[in-house]
Every structure is written in structure tokens, then in C-alpha cells.
Design an enzyme around this catalytic site. Structure first.
Site, PDB file in Angstrom:
ATOM      1  N   CYS A  99      -5.488  -9.742   2.584  1.00 48.34           N
ATOM      2  CA  CYS A  99      -6.314  -8.887   3.196  1.00 48.34           C
ATOM      3  C   CYS A  99      -7.804  -9.467   3.554  1.00 48.34           C
ATOM      4  O   CYS A  99      -8.317  -9.441   4.431  1.00 48.34           O
ATOM      5  CB  CYS A  99      -6.620  -7.889   1.817  1.00 48.34           C
ATOM      6  N   VAL A 110       0.907  -1.160   0.076  1.00 50.38           N
ATOM      7  CA  VAL A 110      -0.045  -0.046  -0.063  1.00 50.38           C
ATOM      8  C   VAL A 110       0.795   1.291   0.099  1.00 50.38           C
ATOM      9  O   VAL A 110       0.523   2.216  -0.873  1.00 50.38           O
ATOM     10  CB  VAL A 110      -0.869   0.004   1.208  1.00 50.38           C
ATOM     11  N   LEU A 132     -17.226 -13.535  -9.178  1.00 41.72           N
ATOM     12  CA  LEU A 132     -17.949 -14.610  -9.114  1.00 41.72           C
ATOM     13  C   LEU A 132     -17.425 -15.874  -9.589  1.00 41.72           C
ATOM     14  O   LEU A 132     -17.783 -16.775 -10.030  1.00 41.72           O
ATOM     15  CB  LEU A 132     -19.302 -14.275  -9.761  1.00 41.72           C
TER      16      LEU A 132
HETATM   17  C1  UGA Z   1      -8.197  -7.144  -1.999  1.00 44.92           C
HETATM   18  C2  UGA Z   1      -9.345  -6.425  -2.644  1.00 44.92           C
HETATM   19  O1  UGA Z   1      -9.720  -6.844  -3.913  1.00 44.92           O
HETATM   20  C3  UGA Z   1      -8.976  -5.016  -2.667  1.00 44.92           C
HETATM   21  O2  UGA Z   1      -9.960  -4.107  -3.280  1.00 44.92           O
HETATM   22  C4  UGA Z   1      -8.306  -4.320  -1.521  1.00 44.92           C
HETATM   23  O3  UGA Z   1      -7.847  -3.098  -1.537  1.00 44.92           O
HETATM   24  C5  UGA Z   1      -7.454  -5.225  -1.000  1.00 44.92           C
HETATM   25  O4  UGA Z   1      -7.902  -6.832  -0.787  1.00 44.92           O
HETATM   26  C6  UGA Z   1      -6.763  -4.727   0.491  1.00 44.92           C
HETATM   27  O5  UGA Z   1      -7.467  -4.757   1.316  1.00 44.92           O
HETATM   28  O6  UGA Z   1      -5.633  -4.451   0.536  1.00 44.92           O
HETATM   29  P1  UGA Z   1      -6.195  -8.479  -3.091  1.00 44.92           P
HETATM   30  O7  UGA Z   1      -6.422  -9.589  -1.873  1.00 44.92           O
HETATM   31  O8  UGA Z   1      -5.026  -8.036  -3.391  1.00 44.92           O
HETATM   32  O9  UGA Z   1      -7.194  -7.398  -2.862  1.00 44.92           O
HETATM   33  O10 UGA Z   1      -6.726  -9.505  -4.045  1.00 44.92           O
HETATM   34  P2  UGA Z   1      -8.018 -10.165  -4.960  1.00 44.92           P
HETATM   35  O11 UGA Z   1      -7.574  -9.785  -6.299  1.00 44.92           O
HETATM   36  O12 UGA Z   1      -8.968  -9.269  -4.255  1.00 44.92           O
HETATM   37  O13 UGA Z   1      -8.056 -11.528  -4.498  1.00 44.92           O
HETATM   38  C7  UGA Z   1      -8.110 -11.945  -3.126  1.00 44.92           C
HETATM   39  C8  UGA Z   1      -8.450 -13.519  -3.363  1.00 44.92           C
HETATM   40  O14 UGA Z   1      -9.698 -13.798  -4.066  1.00 44.92           O
HETATM   41  C9  UGA Z   1      -7.526 -14.398  -4.248  1.00 44.92           C
HETATM   42  O15 UGA Z   1      -7.125 -15.411  -3.660  1.00 44.92           O
HETATM   43  C10 UGA Z   1      -8.237 -14.532  -5.435  1.00 44.92           C
HETATM   44  O16 UGA Z   1      -7.955 -15.844  -5.995  1.00 44.92           O
HETATM   45  C11 UGA Z   1      -9.623 -14.700  -4.865  1.00 44.92           C
HETATM   46  N1  UGA Z   1     -10.679 -14.685  -5.813  1.00 44.92           N
HETATM   47  C12 UGA Z   1     -10.951 -13.298  -6.328  1.00 44.92           C
HETATM   48  C13 UGA Z   1     -11.393 -15.598  -6.082  1.00 44.92           C
HETATM   49  O17 UGA Z   1     -11.323 -16.889  -5.695  1.00 44.92           O
HETATM   50  N2  UGA Z   1     -12.683 -15.571  -7.005  1.00 44.92           N
HETATM   51  C14 UGA Z   1     -13.011 -14.398  -7.451  1.00 44.92           C
HETATM   52  O18 UGA Z   1     -13.847 -14.223  -8.131  1.00 44.92           O
HETATM   53  C15 UGA Z   1     -12.224 -13.326  -7.181  1.00 44.92           C
END
Ligand code: UGA
Length: 441
Positions: free
Chosen positions: A261, A14, A251
Site C-alpha cells: 500500500c 481487502v 513513529l
Molecule cells: C497500510 C495502512 O496502515 C492501512 O490503514 C491501509 O488500509 C493499508 O495500508 C492499505 O492501504 O491497504 P499495511 O500496509 O497493511 O497498512 O501495513 P502498516 O501496518 O501500515 O505498515 C506499513 C509499513 O510501514 C510496514 O513496512 C511497517 O513496518 C512500516 N512502519 C509502520 C514503520 O516503519 N514504522 C511505523 O511506525 C509503522
């Protein structure tokens, strides 16, 4: 634009991305970190994290004199219009956020403040923390200041893009003057600004992450139902997503969410609710579903292989998601631990996260230089992170390299018909099983 002098404390995802982005839009930014080695490397343009596009912007803005790195708080704070707090808030044993680093920075700011500044909290902090920061600083200084909550919504792996092209900038302030300073700083981003009070801004961050985590656990539960009812979760999600009230993003069913996070922030919000005697039943279920989801791939594989003992498993992808080397709360950790415990020989591959993986995966795990090398001679493949070079593997390669063409895909990387046409036995998430050889028997 009116260029401001800005200090950013903490150079994790961040802090560093925020600092670099603020320098990119013309501000004079000094990033502070206590780790001298890290600061020295950043001064040479070497980013401590893998993040697409970051190195280029770091080098460019350091060269233009807009971006500086130091271990010296005083140097950064003197004359600063705004001081951004972007230090970590790790999860404590009981799920609450550990505010040690935040408290230390607040005291540092108080000791080094020389003129009015807006203190901006970027770190995700429990509702009420900014009031606490304000009191803490006020205890040690008479110089006027304001505290603003400006939560971060960037995703790892696309952090630079998200910062430059976010959906909204939330500014939580109890002082109109402070809100204006922060709005002015962010103006060149040309992103809609949403202004509110400090506590609501703090809550927006937790509520957003908790909602996204809920969306993922929800679709994963639908996926688990689809498996039992012979439906296909991808089509279900696509059909649901066309309703604008639902939306088609976040989804994707899979092996659950990981990272630094969602797991941390969902636990923290359950605790925050508990502190005010509110049982957040829904969010507790979201967390439980997620923990369970990470293990389902193992159950499927165990059913087919009988036992893992002596079996070689090619684990493709280790980071918690593609385009990052972050291993925090990655599903690969649970999977590798369980496989090793059950006597399997795990050969793992990740294009970027291997060095970080070595620090957290069981010692018994072996590492391959390429996905092909991991697959060679293995009894089955586990697809854990949907990196491009992993998705680029062809069904033919699985057939040629694996002992038997047996694939357990936690990220729904392949078209079912393609796998069927190539006679691959293929188990994915929330979609019908493809077992052509067995169907023939
Ligand atoms: C998340 C949020 O998306 C950001 O908006 C936020 O700023 C950040 O946390 C934070 O609080 O700092 P991040 O953890 O970097 O971001 O990654 P994401 O892309 O959100 O993915 C998180 C997890 O969810 C991953 O393991 C991903 O594989 C999983 N995921 C995501 C799914 O299983 N399905 C989906 O449809 C989307």
C-alpha cells in the site's frame, strides 16, 4: 438488523476480509473470484492469505450459510443490494494505478445487473475513478444503480481486527439513497461513519496513507540525525508522541515502510498531482527517504565487516512486517539482493513468508527452519522483521550461535543496556551504537 444480499468481487486482502466481516455481522455475502482453484479452496474454508482470525470466521460463516464463494458473477450479482469492488490496482511502470481490473469488473456488473444496486468501490482508486466507473456501467445498462466510494483502512496482519474495530467508515456518495444503504449495511460494526462526496472519499484514502508514510519517513530522518548527534530516537518519538496533536503511533523508526500500500499509493498520489500540474514535493521526498532508509543497514554492516565477500549473514524476518506472509516491497528484497551481489552467503528465516520469499529473493539465498539455525555460524545477524519468535531470541543465543556477536537491527528490537551487558556489538536505528568489546580496547 436488516440483512442485505451482498456481492464482493475480488478475494485479495481487502475483498476477502470485507466479505467475511460483512457475513459476520449478518449479511448474506457471495465472494467472487475468477480463479477457480482459489474459489474451491475457499469453499473448503481454506484462506488464500495468512491473516490472524480469518480462517475461523470464514469457516463459521460458511457453515451458517452467510458466506459463499463462486466464480460466477451472475450468480453473485442477481438480486444483490450492494456489489463491492475489491480488485487490485497494481502500480504501473510510471507509478500510476493500473485500472484494468476495475474496468473489467465495471463492465461485468453492467452486463449482469438485474435490479437497482449500489456499487461500492473498496479498492484504492485515483480521484475521479468512481465517476469513470459510473459512466462505464451506465454505457451498458439501463437499470438504475449508484456508485459509492467506501475506502478501506485495514492493515495486513490485523485486517480482521481493523475491519471489526476501525476508527471510521468513510462513505463517499453523490446520492443520499446510496449513502443510506451503505450506512445501514455497516451499522452493526458500530464504527463512526463519515459521509462526504465521492471525490473527497477517494482522496481521504490516498491522503491518509501518504500522511502515515510521511510520519514514518519523518521519524526515520530524525533517527538518522539522532545517530549523528548521539540522541536516541525512541525517546525522541516518545517525547513527541505525548503531544496529542502529534500522537505516538506510527513513529517507529526502522528500515522504511514496505508492503502493498504505502509504496504504491505514495507513487500514485505523486502521479495524480502531476496530472493536474501540481508537483507534490513533500511526498517525493518521503519516497526518496524511504528508498534510502532500506539501504542504511547495509552501509552500517559494510563499515564493520569491511566487505561482504564470503561472509555469512543471517537474515531474520523477510515479510514486510510481522503477522503476514506478504513479501510485496519488503525491505528484505533489497537487502538480500545487495548482499548476494556483494558476495555474501545469505541464510534467511521467516516463520510464515518463506514460500513467498522464495519467489522474489535471489536464488542464491538459503533458508533456515528456525532463527537459531539461521544464526548458527553466521558472521552477523540482520534483523529485518520484528516477528515475536525473532524478538524472543536472547542476547545469549546471539553470543552462542554467531561466529562473533555482531547484530544489525533494522527494527530496534532490543534494549541497548541488555545488549551492552551481554557484550553484543549492536547497531540499531537512531540509537547509540553498542560496541562493548571495542570500547574496552
Ligand atoms: C497500510 C495502512 O496502515 C492501512 O490503514 C491501509 O488500509 C493499508 O495500508 C492499505 O492501504 O491497504 P499495511 O500496509 O497493511 O497498512 O501495513 P502498516 O501496518 O501500515 O505498515 C506499513 C509499513 O510501514 C510496514 O513496512 C511497517 O513496518 C512500516 N512502519 C509502520 C514503520 O516503519 N514504522 C511505523 O511506525 C509503522
Amino acid at each position: 438488523m436488516n440483512s442485505k444480499k451482498i456481492a464482493v468481487v475480488g478475494t485479495g486482502y481487502v475483498g476477502l476480509v470485507t466479505g467475511v466481516a460483512l457475513s459476520e455481522i449478518g449479511h448474506n455475502v457471495t465472494c467472487v473470484d475468477l480463479d477457480a482453484g482459489k474459489v474451491a479452496r475457499m469453499q473448503q474454508g481454506i484462506s488464500p492469505i495468512y491473516e490472524p482470525g480469518l480462517d475461523e470466521l470464514m469457516t463459521k460463516n460458511s457453515a451458517s450459510g452467510n458466506l459463499h464463494f463462486t466464480t460466477n458473477h451472475n450468480e453473485a450479482f442477481v438480486g444483490a443490494d450492494a456489489i463491492y469492488i475489491a480488485v487490485g490496482t497494481p502500480e504501473k511502470e510510471d507509478g500510476t494505478a493500473d485500472l484494468r481490473f476495475i474496468n473489467a469488473v465495471a463492465e461485468d456488473i453492467a452486463r449482469n445487473l438485474t435490479s437497482y444496486a449500489v456499487v461500492v468501490t473498496k479498492s484504492t482508486v485515483p480521484v475521479g475513478t468512481n465517476d469513470h466507473i459510473k459512466q462505464l456501467i451506465a454505457k451498458h445498462t439501463d437499470i438504475p444503480f449508484d456508485v459509492v466510494s467506501n475506502p478501506e483502512f485495514l492493515r495486513e496482519g490485523s485486517a480482521v481486527y481493523d475491519t471489526l474495530h476501525g476508527d471510521r467508515i468513510v462513505i463517499g456518495a453523490d446520492s443520499e439513497k446510496a449513502a443510506e444503504v451503505i450506512e445501514e449495511i455497516n451499522e452493526p460494526f458500530d464504527i463512526p461513519v463519515f459521509k462526504t462526496d465521492v471525490r473527497s472519499a477517494e482522496m481521504i484514502k490516498y491522503a491518509s496513507n501518504a500522511f502515515l508514510a510521511t510520519k514514518i519517513s519523518f521519524i526515520n530522518e530524525i533517527a538518522n540525525l539522532c545517530e549523528r548527534l548521539d540522541a536516541n530516537v525512541e525517546d525522541v518519538a516518545a517525547g513527541m508522541g505525548q503531544d496529542k496533536r502529534i500522537g505516538d503511533r506510527f513513529l517507529n523508526a526502522g528500515i522504511g515502510y514496505g508492503g502493498s500500500c504505502f509504496p504504491k499509493d505514495t507513487s500514485a498520489l505523486v502521479q495524480i498531482a502531476g496530472n493536474v500540474e501540481h508537483e507534490f514535493t513533500l511526498l517525493k521526498a518521503v519516497i526518496e527517504v524511504n528508498n534510502h532508509q532500506q539501504r542504511l543497514l547495509l552501509d552500517k554492516a559494510r563499515e564493520q565487516l569491511g566487505s561482504f565477500k564470503g561472509k555469512t549473514i543471517a537474515m531474520l524476518g523477510l515479510a514486510f512486517k510481522p503477522n503476514t506472509d506478504d513479501m510485496r516491497e519488503a525491505a528484505s528484497i533489497v537487502l538480500a539482493e545487495q548482499l548476494v551481489l556483494a558476495g555474501a552467503n545469505v541464510v534467511a528465516y521467516d516463520p510464515i513468508a518463506t514460500e513467498n520469499a522464495k519467489k522474489v529473493l535471489p536464488e542464491a539465498v538459503n533458508y533456515a527452519e528456525s532463527p537459531e539455525q539461521a544464526l548458527k555460524g553466521a558472521d552477523a545477524a540482520f534483523l529485518v522483521t520484528e516477528w515475536d519468535d525473532i524478538k524472543a531470541l536472547t542476547p545469549q543465543q546471539y553470543k552462542e550461535l554467531l561466529r562473533e556477536p555482531l547484530v544489525f537491527d533494522g527494527r530496534n528490537c532490543y534494549d541497548l543496556n541488555v545488549m551492552r551487558d551481554h557484550h553484543i556489538e549492536y547497531y540499531s536505528v537512531g540509537r547509540p551504537v553498542v560496541a562493548p568489546e571495542k570500547e574496552l580496547v
